[in-house]
Each structure stands twice: as C-alpha cells, then as structure tokens.
Design a protein around this motif. Structure first.
Motif, PDB file in Angstrom:
ATOM      1  N   ILE A  63       0.831  -1.199   0.000  1.00 43.17           N
ATOM      2  CA  ILE A  63       0.000   0.000   0.000  1.00 43.17           C
ATOM      3  C   ILE A  63       0.873   1.260   0.000  1.00 43.17           C
ATOM      4  CG2 ILE A  63      -1.641   1.359   1.362  1.00 43.17           C
ATOM      5  CD1 ILE A  63      -2.843  -1.340   2.282  1.00 43.17           C
ATOM      6  N   LEU A  64       1.907   1.261   0.843  1.00 45.60           N
ATOM      7  CA  LEU A  64       2.800   2.416   0.916  1.00 45.60           C
ATOM      8  C   LEU A  64       3.569   2.604  -0.395  1.00 45.60           C
ATOM      9  CD1 LEU A  64       4.215   2.115   4.544  1.00 45.60           C
ATOM     10  CD2 LEU A  64       2.539   3.762   3.678  1.00 45.60           C
ATOM     11  N   ASN A  65       3.965   1.502  -1.025  1.00 49.98           N
ATOM     12  CA  ASN A  65       4.659   1.602  -2.315  1.00 49.98           C
ATOM     13  C   ASN A  65       3.760   2.196  -3.386  1.00 49.98           C
ATOM     14  OD1 ASN A  65       7.517   0.565  -2.778  1.00 49.98           O
ATOM     15  ND2 ASN A  65       6.736  -0.980  -1.390  1.00 49.98           N
ATOM     16  N   VAL A  66       2.496   1.784  -3.390  1.00 45.09           N
ATOM     17  CA  VAL A  66       1.554   2.320  -4.369  1.00 45.09           C
ATOM     18  C   VAL A  66       1.321   3.806  -4.102  1.00 45.09           C
ATOM     19  CG1 VAL A  66      -0.838   2.237  -5.168  1.00 45.09           C
ATOM     20  CG2 VAL A  66       0.434   0.118  -4.840  1.00 45.09           C
ATOM     21  N   MET A  67       1.217   4.171  -2.819  1.00 48.60           N
ATOM     22  CA  MET A  67       1.033   5.585  -2.468  1.00 48.60           C
ATOM     23  C   MET A  67       2.214   6.422  -2.937  1.00 48.60           C
ATOM     24  SD  MET A  67       2.235   8.015  -0.077  1.00 48.60           S
ATOM     25  CE  MET A  67       2.803   7.069   1.324  1.00 48.60           C
ATOM     26  N   ALA A  68       3.416   5.991  -2.587  1.00 49.74           N
ATOM     27  CA  ALA A  68       4.613   6.737  -2.984  1.00 49.74           C
ATOM     28  C   ALA A  68       4.775   6.749  -4.501  1.00 49.74           C
ATOM     29  CB  ALA A  68       5.841   6.125  -2.323  1.00 49.74           C
ATOM     30  N   GLY A  69       4.562   5.590  -5.132  1.00 46.75           N
ATOM     31  CA  GLY A  69       4.693   5.502  -6.574  1.00 46.75           C
ATOM     32  C   GLY A  69       3.704   6.386  -7.311  1.00 46.75           C
ATOM     33  N   SER A  70       2.511   6.547  -6.739  1.00 49.96           N
ATOM     34  CA  SER A  70       1.510   7.414  -7.357  1.00 49.96           C
ATOM     35  C   SER A  70       1.947   8.871  -7.315  1.00 49.96           C
ATOM     36  CB  SER A  70       0.161   7.251  -6.632  1.00 49.96           C
ATOM     37  OG  SER A  70      -0.317   5.927  -6.751  1.00 49.96           O
ATOM     38  N   VAL A  71       2.513   9.278  -6.176  1.00 54.53           N
ATOM     39  CA  VAL A  71       2.999  10.657  -6.045  1.00 54.53           C
ATOM     40  C   VAL A  71       4.149  10.917  -7.010  1.00 54.53           C
ATOM     41  CG1 VAL A  71       4.130  12.316  -4.505  1.00 54.53           C
ATOM     42  CG2 VAL A  71       2.256  10.883  -3.652  1.00 54.53           C
ATOM     43  N   PHE A  72       5.142  10.017  -7.018  1.00 58.12           N
ATOM     44  CA  PHE A  72       6.302  10.207  -7.892  1.00 58.12           C
ATOM     45  C   PHE A  72       5.902  10.094  -9.363  1.00 58.12           C
ATOM     46  CE2 PHE A  72       8.713   8.156  -4.154  1.00 58.12           C
ATOM     47  CZ  PHE A  72       8.731   9.369  -3.479  1.00 58.12           C
ATOM     48  N   GLY A  73       4.966   9.202  -9.655  1.00 56.01           N
ATOM     49  CA  GLY A  73       4.497   9.055 -11.025  1.00 56.01           C
ATOM     50  C   GLY A  73       3.763  10.298 -11.500  1.00 56.01           C
ATOM     51  N   TRP A  74       2.954  10.869 -10.618  1.00 56.80           N
ATOM     52  CA  TRP A  74       2.236  12.097 -10.972  1.00 56.80           C
ATOM     53  C   TRP A  74       3.229  13.225 -11.231  1.00 56.80           C
ATOM     54  CZ3 TRP A  74       1.987  16.937  -8.644  1.00 56.80           C
ATOM     55  CH2 TRP A  74       1.023  17.808  -9.155  1.00 56.80           C
ATOM     56  N   LEU A  75       4.263  13.341 -10.396  1.00 55.84           N
ATOM     57  CA  LEU A  75       5.281  14.367 -10.606  1.00 55.84           C
ATOM     58  C   LEU A  75       6.003  14.166 -11.944  1.00 55.84           C
ATOM     59  CD1 LEU A  75       6.890  14.779  -7.069  1.00 55.84           C
ATOM     60  CD2 LEU A  75       5.780  16.571  -8.397  1.00 55.84           C
ATOM     61  N   TYR A  76       6.330  12.927 -12.254  1.00 55.41           N
ATOM     62  CA  TYR A  76       6.984  12.636 -13.535  1.00 55.41           C
ATOM     63  C   TYR A  76       6.107  13.058 -14.695  1.00 55.41           C
ATOM     64  CZ  TYR A  76       8.779   9.817 -17.414  1.00 55.41           C
ATOM     65  OH  TYR A  76       9.254   9.402 -18.637  1.00 55.41           O
ATOM     66  N   TRP A  77       4.832  12.768 -14.596  1.00 57.22           N
ATOM     67  CA  TRP A  77       3.871  13.099 -15.648  1.00 57.22           C
ATOM     68  C   TRP A  77       3.710  14.616 -15.804  1.00 57.22           C
ATOM     69  CZ3 TRP A  77      -2.038  12.369 -14.535  1.00 57.22           C
ATOM     70  CH2 TRP A  77      -2.779  12.795 -15.647  1.00 57.22           C
ATOM     71  N   LYS A  78       3.519  15.304 -14.680  1.00 57.49           N
ATOM     72  CA  LYS A  78       3.180  16.722 -14.725  1.00 57.49           C
ATOM     73  C   LYS A  78       4.390  17.653 -14.710  1.00 57.49           C
ATOM     74  CE  LYS A  78      -1.314  16.349 -14.778  1.00 57.49           C
ATOM     75  NZ  LYS A  78      -2.117  16.847 -15.926  1.00 57.49           N
ATOM     76  N   ARG A  79       5.489  17.244 -14.021  1.00 57.20           N
ATOM     77  CA  ARG A  79       6.628  18.151 -13.852  1.00 57.20           C
ATOM     78  C   ARG A  79       7.931  17.612 -14.440  1.00 57.20           C
ATOM     79  NH1 ARG A  79       5.408  22.641 -10.503  1.00 57.20           N
ATOM     80  NH2 ARG A  79       3.129  22.687 -10.389  1.00 57.20           N
ATOM     81  N   GLY A  80       7.966  16.335 -14.805  1.00 58.31           N
ATOM     82  CA  GLY A  80       9.157  15.788 -15.432  1.00 58.31           C
ATOM     83  C   GLY A  80       9.977  14.885 -14.530  1.00 58.31           C
ATOM     84  N   LEU A  81      10.937  14.211 -15.133  1.00 56.84           N
ATOM     85  CA  LEU A  81      11.756  13.229 -14.421  1.00 56.84           C
ATOM     86  C   LEU A  81      12.516  13.853 -13.259  1.00 56.84           C
ATOM     87  CD1 LEU A  81      13.050  10.377 -14.255  1.00 56.84           C
ATOM     88  CD2 LEU A  81      14.800  11.218 -15.840  1.00 56.84           C
ATOM     89  N   GLU A  82      13.073  15.028 -13.454  1.00 61.08           N
ATOM     90  CA  GLU A  82      13.883  15.647 -12.399  1.00 61.08           C
ATOM     91  C   GLU A  82      13.060  15.896 -11.142  1.00 61.08           C
ATOM     92  OE1 GLU A  82      15.432  17.027 -16.434  1.00 61.08           O
ATOM     93  OE2 GLU A  82      13.488  16.917 -15.413  1.00 61.08           O
ATOM     94  N   ALA A  83      11.805  16.290 -11.303  1.00 59.88           N
ATOM     95  CA  ALA A  83      10.935  16.532 -10.159  1.00 59.88           C
ATOM     96  C   ALA A  83      10.674  15.242  -9.385  1.00 59.88           C
ATOM     97  CB  ALA A  83       9.609  17.152 -10.613  1.00 59.88           C
ATOM     98  N   ALA A  84      10.451  14.151 -10.123  1.00 56.05           N
ATOM     99  CA  ALA A  84      10.223  12.862  -9.476  1.00 56.05           C
ATOM    100  C   ALA A  84      11.461  12.397  -8.725  1.00 56.05           C
ATOM    101  CB  ALA A  84       9.810  11.822 -10.516  1.00 56.05           C
ATOM    102  N   ILE A  85      12.637  12.575  -9.321  1.00 51.67           N
ATOM    103  CA  ILE A  85      13.886  12.196  -8.661  1.00 51.67           C
ATOM    104  C   ILE A  85      14.080  13.001  -7.389  1.00 51.67           C
ATOM    105  CG2 ILE A  85      16.407  12.317  -8.838  1.00 51.67           C
ATOM    106  CD1 ILE A  85      16.152  11.538 -11.760  1.00 51.67           C
ATOM    107  N   LEU A  86      13.871  14.310  -7.459  1.00 50.79           N
ATOM    108  CA  LEU A  86      14.057  15.161  -6.278  1.00 50.79           C
ATOM    109  C   LEU A  86      13.111  14.757  -5.157  1.00 50.79           C
ATOM    110  CD1 LEU A  86      15.359  17.564  -4.903  1.00 50.79           C
ATOM    111  CD2 LEU A  86      13.698  19.062  -6.055  1.00 50.79           C
ATOM    112  N   ALA A  87      11.867  14.464  -5.478  1.00 52.79           N
ATOM    113  CA  ALA A  87      10.905  14.059  -4.460  1.00 52.79           C
ATOM    114  C   ALA A  87      11.289  12.729  -3.834  1.00 52.79           C
ATOM    115  CB  ALA A  87       9.500  13.972  -5.063  1.00 52.79           C
ATOM    116  N   ASN A  88      11.735  11.785  -4.655  1.00 54.28           N
ATOM    117  CA  ASN A  88      12.118  10.467  -4.147  1.00 54.28           C
ATOM    118  C   ASN A  88      13.343  10.563  -3.247  1.00 54.28           C
ATOM    119  OD1 ASN A  88      12.584   7.717  -3.763  1.00 54.28           O
ATOM    120  ND2 ASN A  88      11.967   7.200  -5.838  1.00 54.28           N
ATOM    121  N   VAL A  89      14.353  11.326  -3.680  1.00 53.84           N
ATOM    122  CA  VAL A  89      15.543  11.518  -2.854  1.00 53.84           C
ATOM    123  C   VAL A  89      15.163  12.168  -1.524  1.00 53.84           C
ATOM    124  CG1 VAL A  89      17.715  12.795  -2.634  1.00 53.84           C
ATOM    125  CG2 VAL A  89      17.170  11.626  -4.777  1.00 53.84           C
TER     126      VAL A  89
END
Length: 259
Positions: free
Chosen positions: A217-243
């Motif tokens: 459940i936590l992986n899906v939650m985190a993955g949804s947030v990072f995936g949304w950032l990748y979609w809307k703001r780009g790869l760099e935004a997703a990387i920064l959020a994950n780090v």
C-alpha cells in the motif's frame, strides 16, 4: 547529427553517469544490510556486488534509452536537462517544481515512517529500524541511489513504456495518451515494484501478511505521487521528491528516532 539527437545524447550521458556514481556510492550501505545474508549462501560478497553492479548498469542503459525514445512520443521527458542542453536556460516553473517536489518528498517520507513505526510495529519489527541501522553517511549516500535509480527504472522506463502501450491502444483527440492510460501505467508500475520489493525483503527479514500488504500500500502511495510528478513536472521533479523522501526516512527521522 541534428539538435534533438545532440540533446538526447547529452541527457543520456548525464543521467547515466549520475546513476552510475549513485550505485557506487550505495555499495557500503548494501554491504551493511546484506553482507550477512550473502555469507549464509556461501557467495563471495565482492562477486555478488560486481554482478549486481553490472546488472544494474545494463538496466540503466535500457531504461534511459527507452525513456528518451518513447518518452518523446508520449510527452514524458526530463525537461530541465533538455532545456539546458538546448541552451534555453531553466524551464518555466522550475522554482515551483522544486518546492513542490521537496514538499511532497517530505510528506511521503514522513507518512511512510509514521505508518511503519506506529502501525507496523504492532505486528513486527519496523522496517525503518532495519533500514536505518547502517551508519549515517551510508544512509545519506543510499538515499540518492534510491531516488535516482528508482525513478530511472520505474518512471522513466517502466511508466513510459506502459504509457506508450496505452497510447498505441487509445489516444486523445490531440494524439496524446489518455489520463486513464497514464494513471493505469503509474499504478501498475507501483504494484509491480511493490511485489518485487516485498520479495527481496523476505530474504532479509521475516514478513507476515499484514506487513507485506502494508508495504504494498505504501509503495503504491509513494509511486503514485512520484508518477504524478513525472507526468506533470518531469523526471527531475520525481527524482528530487524520491531523494527527499529517502533522506526524510533514513537520515532525518531515522536518526531522530533510533531504538
């Protein structure tokens, strides 16, 4: 060679070199958390690490190439790097993307930590205790490895590839992937990663059904947030959020709330 090809090669080499350095930097952490497990199977630790590093390098090359090639078709990209290599400076909205990524990264990391220590602890040893056991400097370096490599493989490769498949099946009137297709791709990538993560953890710690389900459940939650950032703001935004989320879990909260 046209300008687009030069940009693609530039983005490729930056992403590849950053990811390779992050893998090297994560090796001390990997030894700390996995050395005993490897020894139980009678394997040579240097050989295991070398094999994993070589395998990771192959995955990274494939991930970056696919991300660049298919991402161009479906509108998923690394906008900051592309803009810099095309001498256009930082893209519009760069500052707001950084702030949003940092905020969401802290929220994701805090949520995972609180749920792990507050709920999972009722059923088993909290996962964050195990993950925070190596020295602080190892946890710091490992956080960058997770954020960079996960996003390259899960978002830049897997989500992009899945979105491309849905795009081939159904497009919008503008010829873009549908919102439903993108969200299905984000969720499926998160579920697949969650299953793989649970499987890998089973060799290091004892898991029960409640704990495994919670991790999913936590992986899906985190993955949804990072995936949304990748979609809307780009790869760099997703990387920064994950780090940021990993630094929050392993470095900040992991240090403040050690057992």
């Amino acid at each position: 060679m046209n300008t687009k090809n030069i940009t693609d090669w530039g983005v490729f080499w930056v992403l590849f070199m950053v990811a390779e350095f992050s893998m090297l930097a994560s090796l001390p952490y990997a030894v700390s958390v996995s050395g005993d497990v490897v020894a139980q199977f009678g394997s040579s630790l240097p050989m295991v690490l070398a094999t994993q590093f070589a395998r990771g390098t192959v995955f990274l090359i494939i991930s970056i190439v696919v991300g660049l090639f298919l991402g161009r078709k479906v509108g998923l990209k690394a906008p900051v790097l592309e803009s810099l290599f095309e001498a256009r400076g930082l893209p519009a909205g760069f500052s707001s993307s950084v702030k949003l990524s940092l905020l969401l990264g802290v929220l994701v990391g805090t949520t995972i930590f609180v749920v792990d220590r507050g709920i999972f602890s009722m059923f088993t040893e909290p996962l964050t205790i195990f993950l925070s056991s190596p020295p602080l400097w190892q946890r710091f370096l490992y956080s960058f490895y997770v954020g960079i490599v996960e996003e390259l493989i899960l978002r830049f490769f897997l989500v992009t590839f899945l979105v491309w498949i849905t795009w081939k099946i159904k497009k919008t009137s503008e010829g873009l992937p549908t919102t439903t297709g993108i969200w299905l791709s984000i969720m499926l990538a998160s579920i697949l990663y969650g299953l793989g993560y649970v499987s890998s953890l089973s060799s290091s710690i004892e898991l029960n059904m409640v704990f495994a389900s919670g991790i999913m459940i936590l992986n899906v939650m985190a993955g949804s947030v990072f995936g949304w950032l990748y979609w809307k703001r780009g790869l760099e935004a997703a990387i920064l959020a994950n780090v940021t989320s990993m630094l929050t879990i392993l470095v900040i909260l992991g240090s403040l709330f050690q057992p």
